[in-house]
Enzyme design. Sequence first.
Site, PDB file in Angstrom:
ATOM      1  N   LYS A 149     -15.716  24.269 -35.799  1.00  0.00           N
ATOM      2  CA  LYS A 149     -14.740  23.359 -36.395  1.00  0.00           C
ATOM      3  C   LYS A 149     -15.099  21.905 -36.065  1.00  0.00           C
ATOM      4  O   LYS A 149     -16.013  21.651 -35.290  1.00  0.00           O
ATOM      5  CB  LYS A 149     -13.324  23.722 -35.933  1.00  0.00           C
ATOM      6  CG  LYS A 149     -12.950  25.170 -36.215  1.00  0.00           C
ATOM      7  CD  LYS A 149     -12.884  25.477 -37.718  1.00  0.00           C
ATOM      8  CE  LYS A 149     -13.135  26.922 -38.061  1.00  0.00           C
ATOM      9  NZ  LYS A 149     -12.132  27.888 -37.854  1.00  0.00           N
TER      10      LYS A 149
HETATM   11  C1  LIG Z   1     -11.565  29.237 -38.009  1.00  0.00           C
HETATM   12  C2  LIG Z   1     -10.397  29.577 -38.843  1.00  0.00           C
HETATM   13  C3  LIG Z   1      -9.322  30.328 -38.338  1.00  0.00           C
HETATM   14  C4  LIG Z   1      -9.336  30.956 -36.973  1.00  0.00           C
HETATM   15  O1  LIG Z   1      -9.586  30.052 -35.953  1.00  0.00           O
HETATM   16  P1  LIG Z   1      -9.933  30.622 -34.484  1.00  0.00           P
HETATM   17  O2  LIG Z   1      -9.713  29.448 -33.598  1.00  0.00           O
HETATM   18  O3  LIG Z   1     -11.359  31.068 -34.541  1.00  0.00           O
HETATM   19  O4  LIG Z   1      -8.999  31.741 -34.222  1.00  0.00           O
HETATM   20  C5  LIG Z   1      -8.239  30.549 -39.157  1.00  0.00           C
HETATM   21  N1  LIG Z   1      -8.201  30.076 -40.406  1.00  0.00           N
HETATM   22  C6  LIG Z   1      -9.216  29.360 -40.931  1.00  0.00           C
HETATM   23  C7  LIG Z   1      -9.083  28.833 -42.326  1.00  0.00           C
HETATM   24  C8  LIG Z   1     -10.346  29.102 -40.171  1.00  0.00           C
HETATM   25  O5  LIG Z   1     -11.350  28.404 -40.704  1.00  0.00           O
END
Ligand SMILES: *Cc1c(COP(=O)(O)O)cnc(C)c1O
Length: 375
Positions: free
Chosen positions: A183
């Site tokens: 992210k």
């Molecule tokens: C990465 C992501 C998640 C989950 O995030 P985590 O921190 O890995 O649990 C949920 N929704 C979307 C759209 C994502 O890109």
Amino acid sequence: MKPMLPFTRPTIDEETLQEVLEVLRSGWLASGPKVKAFEAALSDYFGGRPVRTQTSATASLEHALLLCGIGAGDEVIVPAMSFVATANVVARVGARPVFVDVQLDSRNIDLDQVEAAITPRTRAILPVHFAGLPVDVDRLYAIAERHRLRVIEDAAQAIGSSCRGRRIGSFGDLVCFSFHPNKNITCIEGGAVVGGSPEEVRELELHRFHGQVKSGPDEVDTLFAGGKANLSDVAACIGLGQLKRLEEFTTRRRALAARYFERWAQDPPLRLPARGEEGHNWHMLTALLPLERLRLTRRQFIEAMAERGIGVGVHYPAMHLFSAYRAMGYHEGQFPNAERIGRETVTLPLFPAMELADVDRVVEAVTDILRGTTR
Ligand SMILES: *Cc1c(COP(=O)(O)O)cnc(C)c1O
């Protein structure tokens, strides 16, 4: 051969590494002062709204659903195109994810189709700001208000984004962010819920730590069977170092995305995504391969890119076609845009440590591979 260019890679600076060492030496590794400081810094960033962190956005979304009292017999509207956690969290609290198709170029939930999916069992809308491109929040919240629904924004990809000048997370109902390494900022694994009434914020604290309340040095009660999803101080310390650089990272991502669009201003060999307004944080650059015109499968394209040292991702398969959701009765043909994106999408490299020359390298490789392969 040039070094491998992955489709994404986090940037952690030396200062943050030093601070991590200090936390490790301090003897306080689990939730402590760094978690408090990270939550305070995030709250500051989101205009003073309450923020509680969890060990993942998946946990954040799940806790947000639980806070809203959503469970068996309830329905939650989700886009058919997202990372699977978006639908899984709904199923995990016992509710039914009700998929709605997305727009082809924005990948965001088609708001024209949301109202038709609302039933007396609908409790919430769970939109995704795909790749950081904000959903039209004005329209979204108008629909939610009209039908008295909660909104849980899956903003896992949207930190740093804004919609018509307002930062995603600085307004709205419950907004969930992710700090996974892919992210825009990371704390290794982590997430946060922004928003909620004081009672709801209290409940978030219970969900992430066994449902326990301490009322004295030797007194503790457990109000309900809470889970365990509290962030560590080591993670929070990395998050603090990252948050400081968010603006710089976002500016860089925007410049790299602009370079892709500039290089492919005329006749792009693949279908570029919607650019949206200036508030886009460019979490990813996803594009659609014109497969029906190519003598090449997506897999062959990915392999050809890998041979040139370039990593390509796939974000994402349409969620309703996974076995878990077919078992709920979903099938092919229901959400044509999500299905087409699922078949054709490729994610090209975009991360803050890239140079404009890296974009050029990707553009040339893609053009070279796709040239001469059209039928
Ligand atoms: C990465 C992501 C998640 C989950 O995030 P985590 O921190 O890995 O649990 C949920 N929704 C979307 C759209 C994502 O890109």
